[in-house]
Design a protein around this motif. Structure first.
Motif, PDB file in Angstrom:
ATOM      1  N   MET A  61       0.839  -1.197   0.000  1.00 15.82           N
ATOM      2  CA  MET A  61       0.000   0.000   0.000  1.00 15.82           C
ATOM      3  C   MET A  61       0.878   1.253   0.000  1.00 15.82           C
ATOM      4  O   MET A  61       2.001   1.232   0.508  1.00 15.82           O
ATOM      5  N   ASN A  62       0.358   2.346  -0.589  1.00 19.04           N
ATOM      6  CA  ASN A  62       1.102   3.599  -0.619  1.00 19.04           C
ATOM      7  C   ASN A  62       0.245   4.733  -0.053  1.00 19.04           C
ATOM      8  O   ASN A  62      -0.971   4.590   0.105  1.00 19.04           O
ATOM      9  N   ILE A  63       0.894   5.848   0.257  1.00 20.34           N
ATOM     10  CA  ILE A  63       0.209   6.968   0.892  1.00 20.34           C
ATOM     11  C   ILE A  63      -0.938   7.487   0.028  1.00 20.34           C
ATOM     12  O   ILE A  63      -2.032   7.752   0.527  1.00 20.34           O
ATOM     13  N   LEU A  64      -0.694   7.616  -1.275  1.00 20.81           N
ATOM     14  CA  LEU A  64      -1.734   8.117  -2.174  1.00 20.81           C
ATOM     15  C   LEU A  64      -2.969   7.221  -2.142  1.00 20.81           C
ATOM     16  O   LEU A  64      -4.103   7.711  -2.064  1.00 20.81           O
ATOM     17  N   GLY A  65      -2.756   5.919  -2.173  1.00 25.50           N
ATOM     18  CA  GLY A  65      -3.881   4.974  -2.146  1.00 25.50           C
ATOM     19  C   GLY A  65      -4.659   5.053  -0.852  1.00 25.50           C
ATOM     20  O   GLY A  65      -5.896   5.004  -0.854  1.00 25.50           O
TER      21      GLY A  65
END
Length: 203
Positions: free
Chosen positions: A48-52
């Motif tokens: 998972m990434n911050i944008l998601g």
């Protein structure tokens, strides 16, 4: 509750975050601080990434806000005036015309109120109800809610990612902020009610 939240997020990822934030908006006692900061921490050890995380939490925020907006829209000005014309209005020293004044105020200042309140715990969810009651245009409400929610979500998710395994410290700091923000908000509301009461008593 915290372990339950973490289990859902670990199991369902972005979908779990969106679902939890939706529930948090409808039931404010569920802590968004835990959801968002833990979501930020998850970006350090999962795909998972911050944008998601920010996007999924914002989708949940907007969806939950729409639910409360629709609830507020079911309460018409006429119904409120009818309620205040009875014993409750007498006890609170409110009159029927106060409803119209409040709605006119929200029409002129509601944009700033909705945007600002999206960054205040508990109030950030409940502000959707008076927006619906005042019949704020839905596109305007959605825009303000999206902007305010994105700012709040981005802040907490980023702090959670920066804190890493110490993300719970961020939650503790945010709990302190929540307590202060709620106390100031309640204090302001009580002060406003007292001023209205004094004016009514003088008249």
């Amino acid at each position: 509750m915290q372990s339950w939240i973490m289990e859902i997020m670990n199991t369902y990822g972005y979908l779990g975050i969106a679902l939890l934030i939706t529930i948090e908006n409808v039931f404010p006692p569920i802590p968004s601080e835990v959801i968002l900061t833990f979501g930020g921490f998850m970006t350090t050890y999962t795909k998972m990434n911050i944008l998601g995380v920010v996007l999924s939490s914002t989708v949940g925020s907007v969806f939950g806000a729409i639910i409360l907006y629709e609830v507020g829209s079911l309460v018409s000005q006429e119904r409120l005036e009818k309620i205040l014309s009875g014993r409750l209005g007498h006890l609170l020293h409110f009159k029927q015309e106060d409803v119209g004044k409040a709605i006119r105020w929200f029409d002129s200042q509601g944009n700033y109120t909705v945007l600002f309140c999206r960054c205040i715990p508990i109030v950030r969810s409940l502000i959707s109800i008076p927006a619906g009651m005042a019949k704020m245009p839905l596109p305007t409400f959605l825009f303000l809610t999206t902007v305010g929610s994105t700012i709040w979500n981005l802040l907490l998710v980023t702090l959670g990612a920066m804190a890493g395994a110490s993300w719970q410290r961020v939650v503790l700091y945010m709990n302190t902020y929540s307590d202060v923000a709620v106390a100031v908000t309640v204090g302001g509301l009580l002060l406003g009610l007292f001023v209205v009461y004094r004016k009514r008593k003088k008249k």
